[in-house]
Design a protein around this motif. Structure first.
Motif, PDB file in Angstrom:
ATOM      1  N   MET A   7       0.836  -1.182   0.000  1.00 16.04           N
ATOM      2  CA  MET A   7       0.000   0.000   0.000  1.00 16.04           C
ATOM      3  C   MET A   7       0.882   1.246   0.000  1.00 16.04           C
ATOM      4  O   MET A   7       1.977   1.238   0.544  1.00 16.04           O
ATOM      5  N   ALA A   8       0.357   2.300  -0.593  1.00 21.70           N
ATOM      6  CA  ALA A   8       1.101   3.553  -0.599  1.00 21.70           C
ATOM      7  C   ALA A   8       0.405   4.555   0.298  1.00 21.70           C
ATOM      8  O   ALA A   8      -0.806   4.655   0.301  1.00 21.70           O
ATOM      9  N   GLU A   9       1.170   5.288   1.077  1.00 21.34           N
ATOM     10  CA  GLU A   9       0.612   6.341   1.904  1.00 21.34           C
ATOM     11  C   GLU A   9       1.318   7.642   1.579  1.00 21.34           C
ATOM     12  O   GLU A   9       2.520   7.662   1.336  1.00 21.34           O
ATOM     13  N   THR A  10       0.577   8.728   1.572  1.00 20.38           N
ATOM     14  CA  THR A  10       1.185  10.018   1.312  1.00 20.38           C
ATOM     15  C   THR A  10       0.690  11.018   2.333  1.00 20.38           C
ATOM     16  O   THR A  10      -0.322  10.815   2.994  1.00 20.38           O
ATOM     17  N   LEU A  62     -14.538  -4.205   7.938  1.00 20.03           N
ATOM     18  CA  LEU A  62     -13.462  -3.902   6.994  1.00 20.03           C
ATOM     19  C   LEU A  62     -12.617  -2.757   7.547  1.00 20.03           C
ATOM     20  O   LEU A  62     -13.030  -1.601   7.521  1.00 20.03           O
ATOM     21  N   ASN A  63     -11.424  -3.066   8.037  1.00 18.14           N
ATOM     22  CA  ASN A  63     -10.612  -2.006   8.638  1.00 18.14           C
ATOM     23  C   ASN A  63      -9.716  -1.304   7.626  1.00 18.14           C
ATOM     24  O   ASN A  63      -9.074  -0.315   7.941  1.00 18.14           O
ATOM     25  N   VAL A  64      -9.664  -1.807   6.380  1.00 20.43           N
ATOM     26  CA  VAL A  64      -8.768  -1.215   5.385  1.00 20.43           C
ATOM     27  C   VAL A  64      -9.337   0.066   4.780  1.00 20.43           C
ATOM     28  O   VAL A  64      -8.657   1.093   4.752  1.00 20.43           O
ATOM     29  N   LYS A 102      -1.727  -2.596   8.935  1.00 23.77           N
ATOM     30  CA  LYS A 102      -3.186  -2.487   9.056  1.00 23.77           C
ATOM     31  C   LYS A 102      -3.868  -3.700   8.436  1.00 23.77           C
ATOM     32  O   LYS A 102      -4.797  -4.271   8.991  1.00 23.77           O
ATOM     33  N   LYS A 103      -3.389  -4.090   7.270  1.00 29.32           N
ATOM     34  CA  LYS A 103      -3.955  -5.254   6.598  1.00 29.32           C
ATOM     35  C   LYS A 103      -3.563  -6.536   7.330  1.00 29.32           C
ATOM     36  O   LYS A 103      -4.353  -7.481   7.427  1.00 29.32           O
ATOM     37  N   ASP A 161     -11.172  -7.625   1.433  1.00 28.42           N
ATOM     38  CA  ASP A 161     -10.368  -6.665   2.192  1.00 28.42           C
ATOM     39  C   ASP A 161     -11.001  -5.284   2.241  1.00 28.42           C
ATOM     40  O   ASP A 161     -11.027  -4.639   3.282  1.00 28.42           O
ATOM     41  N   ALA A 162     -11.500  -4.818   1.099  1.00 27.82           N
ATOM     42  CA  ALA A 162     -11.984  -3.438   1.012  1.00 27.82           C
ATOM     43  C   ALA A 162     -13.485  -3.322   0.825  1.00 27.82           C
ATOM     44  O   ALA A 162     -14.033  -2.227   0.913  1.00 27.82           O
ATOM     45  N   GLY A 163     -14.172  -4.423   0.543  1.00 31.33           N
ATOM     46  CA  GLY A 163     -15.614  -4.359   0.344  1.00 31.33           C
ATOM     47  C   GLY A 163     -16.030  -3.744  -0.969  1.00 31.33           C
ATOM     48  O   GLY A 163     -17.204  -3.404  -1.150  1.00 31.33           O
TER      49      GLY A 163
END
Length: 765
Positions: free
Chosen positions: A1-4, A340-342, A580-581, A749-751
């Motif tokens: 995953m990418a975070e910015t 779904l926590n993602v 998180k995942k 994972d994301a629904g």
């Protein structure tokens, strides 16, 4: 995953030498055909750039047999992660990844090394199953390291992860190390750990290249060619997926594919790589002239511990329901619907929660410009519609829309809204443009909605204001908006808000000049409503007109790059291991999902592969749902002109698949999914579809938007069945949940809706 910190990235088509589109079709899925063509055609022709497009459908965008330098690679739906891992395996074999870049454990070190992003490849993960922080990234306390004193200026706590310092071979905090080991497995402070990069490496070698070719329907030679091409240009290469990239039941893994590739070469936020976009200035926020994000008297209400209707941002084990059931003596309770926590929020999961009345009942549903029934593939079915019509399930439903679609027609009240030609908007750039600026949309004509007694027109903004005033909420009515000098102004209509946002834009960084007399005359700006001028000060109005006359404000493109990087680069992290995942333990099976990119076949909510429930020999086909040329999700595209050009969509089949089924072009075919949904339509047999896949253009098969006869105030309005022509793709329901639950097949994972993929049978009708 990418975070910015704030930036999104996309391929730099101005200077990129190689671009890999995965599950995205340039010019055909939300990005401008003209913008892409303008930036690439000459460079493609002269060999300065090459593009590969990996997609199940040959779409109506920039890829045609006549364009040099672009190759279309048909791939089986829902196998993007497998294709990417094949590429990564080859890159690992050849050691063509940028090991120096991957060794930077923090943004400051990477920036000093000439890059504009960093990864957590070197960050250690606790793999000791007996440790209380099992599956988490190792922190300072776990390693017995001293954590630095908190920065009093920091807006949020800083996490200090543990790495192995390359220079000393000893554990260090990632914030205090300039180069770390990316392949470490051993113990730190007596705790078993592994570096994040090893999880990616394990998953890349889970299958052989031949197996990846078999899974994806591509070839080993293609994956090897792309691996060599992708790593041959330094940071002037990039990978990108399309919007709705999670629209398969294993889509989250597909989304992880493009940052994983970009991270191997360090091309994020780099000139020629994946550049920053959606770069603007503060307009509808607290800007240079008005504080549009600050509400005086706003209650101190926090959503920090909220339980969202859509069941996101929480693990089931964190819910009050779980804790209460355990306290009552229940062992290992199962939720009615997945948590779904993602994802942050999810409109389709909110819809599912509403119809299943879980985790709680939706007493009032207010929707704006949405059609969840059409967009949530698998939801446009009688069982869902009957639930939404039931006042015991939804006591009050208010829909605000310019058109009466499948969702809006079920509302108790419909508030008329304005079209894009009748409304305001201030947004950042969405196209393949790496500069800074904001576009402005303003009313080109008076709204066609009913005129209210005070001269306003019915709209979503007017509705919000009137409800807020009736409820005596702060931030609306008189003395609602504070200016930079402390003066308060009213908020009674859209112009009161959006023209102040335009003033913020006009004064950002450096104020624009006043509008010229010539522009006023050419565009009849002196004929604009007096209420618009009243929304800002006399000083601001000429500058606001300047911005309106140009459709926005845009800074020189030359200022967008600096020292080989985007001038707007901010801290950007590529996660090879997502904590998180990793912690999202499935409440049904007890299994943990992979925290790194891995090919996982489509599965159901309990993580059972769909092929374990239904026989692939009986259900051998997958869908691919794509955006068509002559229709979109908006009603505007369903006009008679568009219908004349293409009145319906088709069930599009590969030539070889059609021949094996005895289906010819134009035949009526029947497509069935395992839960009994049947779609019938005309076949289009073509070469531009991957084997084992059928294509269905999105936006057809309507049940509303004027398809039906309607009686309004005693007057019959005849419907036009032609509006509803074509096929709406119906995905199967999830059979693994308790009886009576209505849950269309989604990404576990994301629904996200499983619009593409699934299992189907095709036969001649």
């Amino acid at each position: 995953m990418a975070e910015t910190a704030s930036n999104n990235t996309q391929p730099d088509l101005e200077e990129g030498e190689y671009v890999l589109f995965i599950g995205a079709f340039p010019g055909a899925n939300g990005k401008s055909f003209q913008g892409i063509a303008k930036r690439t055609l000459d460079r493609l022709k002269t060999g300065k750039c090459t593009i590969d497009v990996v997609d199940p459908v040959l779409g109506n965008g920039c890829v045609t047999p006549t364009v040099e330098g672009i190759t279309w690679i048909p791939i089986k739906t829902a196998t993007n992660a497998a294709f990417t891992l094949g590429i990564i395996q080859k890159i690992l074999d050849d050691k063509t990844y940028n090991a120096t870049f991957l060794s930077y454990p923090n943004y400051q070190s990477a920036f000093a090394g000439g890059f504009a992003s960093y990864t957590n490849a070197s960050h250690l993960v606790i793999v000791d199953e007996d440790h209380p922080n099992y599956r988490k990234l190792m922190r300072a306390a776990d390693a017995g390291l001293e954590e630095p004193a908190p920065d009093p200026k920091a807006t949020a706590p800083v996490q200090h992860y543990v790495v192995i310092d390359q220079a000393t071979g000893q554990p260090a905090l990632h914030t205090q190390c300039d180069a770390a080991t990316i392949e470490y497995e051993g113990e730190v402070n007596g705790v078993k750990v592994r570096s994040s990069f090893l999880f990616l490496k394990d998953n890349a070698y889970e299958h052989t290249m031949d197996e990846y070719a078999q899974i994806t329907g591509t070839s080993v030679a293609t994956m090897e060619r792309i691996a060599k091409e992708f790593t041959a240009h330094g940071t002037r290469a990039s990978a990108r997926l399309g919007f709705g990239g999670t629209a398969t039941a294993n889509g989250t893994q597909g989304v992880l594919a493009y940052p994983a590739l970009n991270g191997l070469i360090g091309s994020d936020q780099m000139t020629g790589g994946c550049n920053c976009y959606r770069i603007g200035v503060k307009t509808t926020a607290d800007g240079a002239r008005y504080k549009l994000a600050t509400v005086k008297g706003k209650p101190a209400v926090s959503t920090k511990n909220a339980t969202y209707l859509c069941r996101t941002q929480k693990l089931f084990s964190q819910t009050d329901e779980y804790k209460a059931r355990v306290a009552a003596g229940e062992k290992d309770p199962k939720p009615k619907l997945p948590w779904l926590n993602v994802p942050s929020t999810s409109d389709n999961q909110a819809l599912v929660s509403i119809v299943n009345e879980y985790p709680y009942r939706a007493k009032i549903l207010v929707s704006w410009m949405t059609n969840t029934l059409q967009a949530t593939s698998g939801a446009l079915r009688d069982s869902v519609i009957e639930k939404l019509k039931d006042p015991d399930v939804v006591p009050l439903h208010i829909a605000c829309d310019a058109f009466i679609g499948e969702h809006a027609q079920l509302a108790d009240y419909i508030v008329p809204d304005t079209t894009p030609f009748e409304s305001f908007g201030v947004v950042t750039q969405e196209g393949y443009w790496r500069g800074q600026g904001n576009t402005v949309r303003w009313q080109a004509k008076p709204p066609s909605t009913v005129e209210l007694a005070d001269g306003r027109f019915a709209s979503f903004e007017a509705f919000c204001v009137d409800v807020a005033r009736a409820c005596n909420l702060p931030g609306f009515g008189e003395n609602a908006i504070e200016s930079a000098d402390g003066t308060f102004y009213p908020l009674n209509d859209a112009a009161d808000f959006f023209l102040k946002a335009v003033a913020n834009l006009a004064y950002a960084i450096e104020p624009v000049a006043d509008v010229s007399d010539e522009d006023v005359q050419l565009q009849a700006l002196d004929e604009l409503p007096a209420s618009w001028q009243d929304a800002v000060t006399a000083e601001e109005w000429p500058k606001v007109l300047n911005v309106l006359s140009r459709g926005g404000r845009f800074w020189p493109i030359e200022t967008s790059q600096k020292d080989g990087r985007s001038a707007y680069a901010k801290e950007y992290l590529v996660q090879y291991y997502s904590e998180k995942k990793a912690l999202n333990k499935n409440p049904y099976s007890g299994a943990y999902p992979d925290a790194a990119l891995r090919y996982v076949p489509e599965d159901f909510c309990d993580r059972t592969p769909i092929a374990d429930v239904y026989d692939e020999k009986e259900w051998p086909f997958r869908s691919t749902n794509y955006k068509p040329r002559f229709r979109s999700i908006s009603m505007q595209a369903n006009s008679p002109l568009m219908r004349d050009l293409c009145e319906k969509n088709y069930l599009e089949l590969n030539l070889e698949d059609a021949a094996a089924l005895g289906i010819g072009d134009g035949d009526i075919v029947r497509i069935t999914n395992p839960t009994g949904d049947i779609m019938e339509g005309k076949a289009m047999v073509r070469a531009g579809i991957a084997r084992g896949t059928f294509g269905v253009a999105f936006g057809y098969g309507h049940r509303a938007y004027g398809t039906q006869d309607r009686e309004v105030d005693g007057t019959l309005a005849k419907g036009d069945p032609a509006i509803g022509a074509g096929i709406h793709l119906q995905t199967m329901l999830d059979p693994t949940l308790e009886e009576g639950v209505i849950y269309p097949h989604v990404d576990s994972d994301a629904g996200s809706p499983g619009r593409s993929g699934g299992m189907y049978r095709i036969e001649k009708a």
